[in-house]
Scaffold this motif. Sequence first.
Motif, PDB file in Angstrom:
ATOM      1  N   VAL A 141     -91.287  -2.532  62.736  1.00 24.33           N
ATOM      2  CA  VAL A 141     -90.699  -3.220  61.591  1.00 24.33           C
ATOM      3  C   VAL A 141     -90.935  -4.730  61.683  1.00 24.33           C
ATOM      4  CG1 VAL A 141     -88.567  -3.697  60.341  1.00 24.33           C
ATOM      5  CG2 VAL A 141     -88.932  -1.449  61.349  1.00 24.33           C
ATOM      6  N   LEU A 142     -90.667  -5.298  62.857  1.00 29.88           N
ATOM      7  CA  LEU A 142     -90.798  -6.746  63.057  1.00 29.88           C
ATOM      8  C   LEU A 142     -91.579  -7.009  64.336  1.00 29.88           C
ATOM      9  CD1 LEU A 142     -87.043  -7.747  62.493  1.00 29.88           C
ATOM     10  CD2 LEU A 142     -88.834  -7.715  60.767  1.00 29.88           C
ATOM     11  N   ARG A 143     -92.361  -8.087  64.301  1.00 30.98           N
ATOM     12  CA  ARG A 143     -92.994  -8.626  65.505  1.00 30.98           C
ATOM     13  C   ARG A 143     -92.649 -10.106  65.541  1.00 30.98           C
ATOM     14  NH1 ARG A 143     -96.438  -4.967  63.200  1.00 30.98           N
ATOM     15  NH2 ARG A 143     -97.187  -3.267  64.533  1.00 30.98           N
ATOM     16  N   ILE A 144     -92.033 -10.555  66.637  1.00 26.49           N
ATOM     17  CA  ILE A 144     -91.446 -11.890  66.688  1.00 26.49           C
ATOM     18  C   ILE A 144     -92.015 -12.633  67.886  1.00 26.49           C
ATOM     19  CG2 ILE A 144     -89.304 -13.195  66.743  1.00 26.49           C
ATOM     20  CD1 ILE A 144     -88.055 -10.287  65.927  1.00 26.49           C
ATOM     21  N   ALA A 145     -92.673 -13.759  67.631  1.00 21.61           N
ATOM     22  CA  ALA A 145     -93.236 -14.603  68.689  1.00 21.61           C
ATOM     23  C   ALA A 145     -92.449 -15.904  68.736  1.00 21.61           C
ATOM     24  CB  ALA A 145     -94.707 -14.877  68.415  1.00 21.61           C
ATOM     25  N   PHE A 146     -92.022 -16.313  69.914  1.00 26.21           N
ATOM     26  CA  PHE A 146     -91.155 -17.480  70.080  1.00 26.21           C
ATOM     27  C   PHE A 146     -91.971 -18.684  70.536  1.00 26.21           C
ATOM     28  CE2 PHE A 146     -88.310 -13.915  70.355  1.00 26.21           C
ATOM     29  CZ  PHE A 146     -87.171 -14.345  69.693  1.00 26.21           C
ATOM     30  N   ASP A 147     -91.584 -19.827  70.017  1.00 28.11           N
ATOM     31  CA  ASP A 147     -92.129 -21.100  70.462  1.00 28.11           C
ATOM     32  C   ASP A 147     -91.035 -21.813  71.243  1.00 28.11           C
ATOM     33  OD1 ASP A 147     -93.491 -23.417  70.872  1.00 28.11           O
ATOM     34  OD2 ASP A 147     -93.345 -24.148  68.809  1.00 28.11           O
ATOM     35  N   GLY A 148     -90.897 -21.439  72.507  1.00 32.38           N
ATOM     36  CA  GLY A 148     -89.832 -22.014  73.322  1.00 32.38           C
ATOM     37  C   GLY A 148     -88.925 -20.933  73.868  1.00 32.38           C
ATOM     38  N   PRO A 149     -87.622 -21.220  73.999  1.00 31.01           N
ATOM     39  CA  PRO A 149     -86.692 -20.260  74.612  1.00 31.01           C
ATOM     40  C   PRO A 149     -86.629 -18.941  73.855  1.00 31.01           C
ATOM     41  CG  PRO A 149     -85.657 -22.410  74.308  1.00 31.01           C
ATOM     42  CD  PRO A 149     -86.954 -22.468  73.596  1.00 31.01           C
ATOM     43  N   ILE A 150     -86.354 -17.875  74.593  1.00 34.31           N
ATOM     44  CA  ILE A 150     -86.220 -16.534  74.024  1.00 34.31           C
ATOM     45  C   ILE A 150     -84.772 -16.091  74.207  1.00 34.31           C
ATOM     46  CG2 ILE A 150     -87.031 -14.147  74.161  1.00 34.31           C
ATOM     47  CD1 ILE A 150     -89.602 -15.263  75.431  1.00 34.31           C
ATOM     48  N   PRO A 151     -84.106 -15.646  73.165  1.00 40.62           N
ATOM     49  CA  PRO A 151     -82.702 -15.244  73.312  1.00 40.62           C
ATOM     50  C   PRO A 151     -82.562 -14.043  74.237  1.00 40.62           C
ATOM     51  CG  PRO A 151     -83.545 -14.596  71.169  1.00 40.62           C
ATOM     52  CD  PRO A 151     -84.604 -15.444  71.795  1.00 40.62           C
ATOM     53  N   PRO A 152     -81.497 -13.958  74.996  1.00 34.63           N
ATOM     54  CA  PRO A 152     -81.270 -12.777  75.839  1.00 34.63           C
ATOM     55  C   PRO A 152     -81.033 -11.542  74.983  1.00 34.63           C
ATOM     56  CG  PRO A 152     -79.329 -14.195  75.822  1.00 34.63           C
ATOM     57  CD  PRO A 152     -80.402 -14.947  75.108  1.00 34.63           C
ATOM     58  N   PRO A 153     -81.176 -10.342  75.551  1.00 34.02           N
ATOM     59  CA  PRO A 153     -81.035  -9.110  74.753  1.00 34.02           C
ATOM     60  C   PRO A 153     -79.743  -9.024  73.964  1.00 34.02           C
ATOM     61  CG  PRO A 153     -81.954  -8.598  76.901  1.00 34.02           C
ATOM     62  CD  PRO A 153     -81.572 -10.051  76.951  1.00 34.02           C
ATOM     63  N   GLU A 154     -78.630  -9.466  74.535  1.00 33.34           N
ATOM     64  CA  GLU A 154     -77.353  -9.327  73.834  1.00 33.34           C
ATOM     65  C   GLU A 154     -77.199 -10.316  72.678  1.00 33.34           C
ATOM     66  OE1 GLU A 154     -76.812 -11.800  77.594  1.00 33.34           O
ATOM     67  OE2 GLU A 154     -77.752  -9.901  77.020  1.00 33.34           O
ATOM     68  N   GLN A 155     -78.159 -11.230  72.489  1.00 36.53           N
ATOM     69  CA  GLN A 155     -78.122 -12.162  71.365  1.00 36.53           C
ATOM     70  C   GLN A 155     -79.177 -11.858  70.305  1.00 36.53           C
ATOM     71  OE1 GLN A 155     -75.804 -14.511  70.972  1.00 36.53           O
ATOM     72  NE2 GLN A 155     -74.830 -13.886  72.899  1.00 36.53           N
ATOM     73  N   ARG A 156     -79.917 -10.777  70.466  1.00 33.25           N
ATOM     74  CA  ARG A 156     -81.013 -10.465  69.535  1.00 33.25           C
ATOM     75  C   ARG A 156     -80.508  -9.631  68.363  1.00 33.25           C
ATOM     76  NH1 ARG A 156     -85.267  -8.755  74.361  1.00 33.25           N
ATOM     77  NH2 ARG A 156     -85.339 -10.827  75.350  1.00 33.25           N
ATOM     78  N   TYR A 157     -79.751 -10.276  67.502  1.00 33.18           N
ATOM     79  CA  TYR A 157     -79.239  -9.644  66.286  1.00 33.18           C
ATOM     80  C   TYR A 157     -80.021 -10.199  65.102  1.00 33.18           C
ATOM     81  CZ  TYR A 157     -75.227  -7.597  68.708  1.00 33.18           C
ATOM     82  OH  TYR A 157     -74.418  -6.840  69.529  1.00 33.18           O
ATOM     83  N   TRP A 158     -80.860  -9.355  64.512  1.00 31.92           N
ATOM     84  CA  TRP A 158     -81.728  -9.779  63.415  1.00 31.92           C
ATOM     85  C   TRP A 158     -81.063  -9.412  62.083  1.00 31.92           C
ATOM     86  CZ3 TRP A 158     -84.945 -12.748  65.827  1.00 31.92           C
ATOM     87  CH2 TRP A 158     -85.291 -12.454  67.144  1.00 31.92           C
ATOM     88  N   ARG A 159     -80.362 -10.393  61.516  1.00 28.97           N
ATOM     89  CA  ARG A 159     -79.573 -10.171  60.305  1.00 28.97           C
ATOM     90  C   ARG A 159     -80.477 -10.023  59.092  1.00 28.97           C
ATOM     91  NH1 ARG A 159     -76.588 -13.734  58.443  1.00 28.97           N
ATOM     92  NH2 ARG A 159     -74.458 -12.946  58.475  1.00 28.97           N
ATOM     93  N   GLY A 160     -80.144  -9.062  58.231  1.00 27.13           N
ATOM     94  CA  GLY A 160     -80.919  -8.858  57.019  1.00 27.13           C
ATOM     95  C   GLY A 160     -80.071  -8.728  55.775  1.00 27.13           C
ATOM     96  N   LEU A 161     -78.934  -8.023  55.875  1.00 27.40           N
ATOM     97  CA  LEU A 161     -78.075  -7.786  54.721  1.00 27.40           C
ATOM     98  C   LEU A 161     -76.617  -7.950  55.112  1.00 27.40           C
ATOM     99  CD1 LEU A 161     -80.414  -5.179  54.632  1.00 27.40           C
ATOM    100  CD2 LEU A 161     -79.625  -5.396  52.294  1.00 27.40           C
TER     101      LEU A 161
END
Length: 676
Positions: free
Chosen positions: A220-240
């Motif tokens: 569904v999504l592919r996300i590349a970071f420029d800098g810090p990467i959030p830890p797993p427990e902060q990876r909430y991708w809001r949509g609706l």
Amino acid sequence: MESAREWLPRESLVWIFAAQFVALLPQFTQLPLWIPFAWAFAVYWRLEVFRGRRDLPGRTLKLLVILLTTAGLSLSYRRWFALEPMVALLALSLTLKNLELVSRRDAFVSLLLAYFVAATLFVREQTIPYALYGLLCVVVITAALAAQSGGFSARPRRALGLSTRLLAQAAPLMLLLFVAMPRLGPLWSVPQDTAAGRTGVSDSMAPGDFTRLSKSDKPVLRIAFDGPIPPPEQRYWRGLVYSEFDGRTWRQGFAVDPRNGGRVYWKSGERPLPQVGPRYRYQVIQEPSRVPWLFALARPASDSAGVGATTDDRLVKRTPVFSRFAYDVRSWPRDSQGPPVPLSSAERRRNLQLPPSGNARTRAWVVRLRRQGLGASDISAQLLARFNREFTYTLSPPALGSDSVDAFLFDSRQGFCEHFAGSYVFAMRAAGVPARVVAGYQGGEWVSGEEYLLVREYDAHAWAEVWHQGRGWLRVDPTAAVAPERVRDGLESAAGAEFMQDALLPWHRVDIVMKLRLQWDRINYRWYQTVVSFDGDRQRDYLQRLLGEISPLRMALLLAVPTAVVLLGLLLWIWRGGQGGKLSPAERLYDKFCRRMARAGLVRGTGETPRDYARRIGEARPQLAALAQGVTDAFEGAAYGEDQAALSTLRRLLRWRLMLPGSIQRARDGQALTEQ
């Protein structure tokens, strides 16, 4: 009426129908069923005309067919100005052209239409398999054009060979134009005729919706970071954000959905942003969804064209995402922001809304807690603790009745993320606390090598946000109280044996298959980054790196120098062809034989006939007499008698007697040609 000798021969018709079939084949699964049948019937009718069993349709019949097809399009599509009906109209034009396919001019027009139909292949997908199939279409259609000369040109090997050579010669020019020519808007930016999303997160949520998504592993999504990467427990991708509840189903509601009154900031200056820099910078590549909402971390902002931010911290696109879409995002987590803007009365009412009746047991339970003097935080803690003690996280929850919250909290006590989030928000609203359901994706798989986060459909997730005075909206994930490993390690860890148990082929349990699939996703990611998303901005950056400065003079040189080199090579090739003439296959093979004999010191004289040359070879090298005579006989049969068997014999003689690595060695009895 054209004379019979001007009509298309059988080979031309076969090539035209083959080109049409290859171009239309991917569209057959997308078009209404009657269009493929119409094409097959038109081909059948034209073949019957060729056999002399039927006549070409007259003007009256053609008019009737046009009226029928127009009515069919009107009944099949809701509106005309959309992409699907336009593709269908193009396919029908190619189909109906078969009813008047008579001359080579008609064939030319039909094959040009086939090119356009093949181009519509990329309306829906721009992946590597589609690109390879599109290349196959171009090869076959170009071969069909080459075959219209008739005779020897219509033979499959000849036509396909000529097509391949033409496309290979055009490849440098194609690459130059891809890099240097101004980028135009894509064809697939035209509105499409459906609102059905490809990704499963929709504008409503009912019990069981997210359970269905857990059975799909589509990216569904592919996300590349420029800098810090959030830890797993902060990876909430809001949509609706769901704010309206009717007792069973959550919806976005009025003034939340951008399509229904929700406010969107389309320019970055319209919306105040924190003074401190964003914590995360990243690019999201989103798969086609046919809906306008995008996915990002909390408090996002984007400068990508056509992307705006809503008042409830989401990103949306001006038009639905019809194809892969890349957008840049900056995010400020709420813990890095200052005091929030107070909640307006309209927002408070919207986020306290509950149906007037239903789920009485949950309402009564909350009232009892309030009478005990418990505040909002205490009620939240009580509910989360109850989830942790008494509830089970499962991908196969039982069906719920009309009072779905009561049935879940007091009867089944088994559920997926939508059950926990929905019941939590209902209870908090019943306690007088503004709350809302947020849907999107949580987590993702890190892809090393390309360094991006891969989010799949089974990462779909629902959680809650609760309003706290002085702190604003805070995320609460009730699922984490039941299965914390879902947030920390992903769905597969939390679901255990239930994960993808309904899959037809359990590839997720075969390590080597999963590695290959991940490698394939890396290749697709690189393909998109390099080719598909090569827009005007990327083109400008690339040309600046290549030229140092983009100026008319340097751009002219970039276009002129490769073109001059190609033209010079073409002129040299024409000159050499004029000097030596175009050799037939038999002449090329015999020329190769003469060059080998020259290495042995037996140079063919100017004007010397093949038989005289063979006789001289036999006199000078008796051990080569039989070979020279055999090659000469085969050459004469192939060159003058057009004997294919003789050509095969000549090719076999040279392959085995002369084409293998050989050398001229000096034997005991003198100089001789030997083979290894």
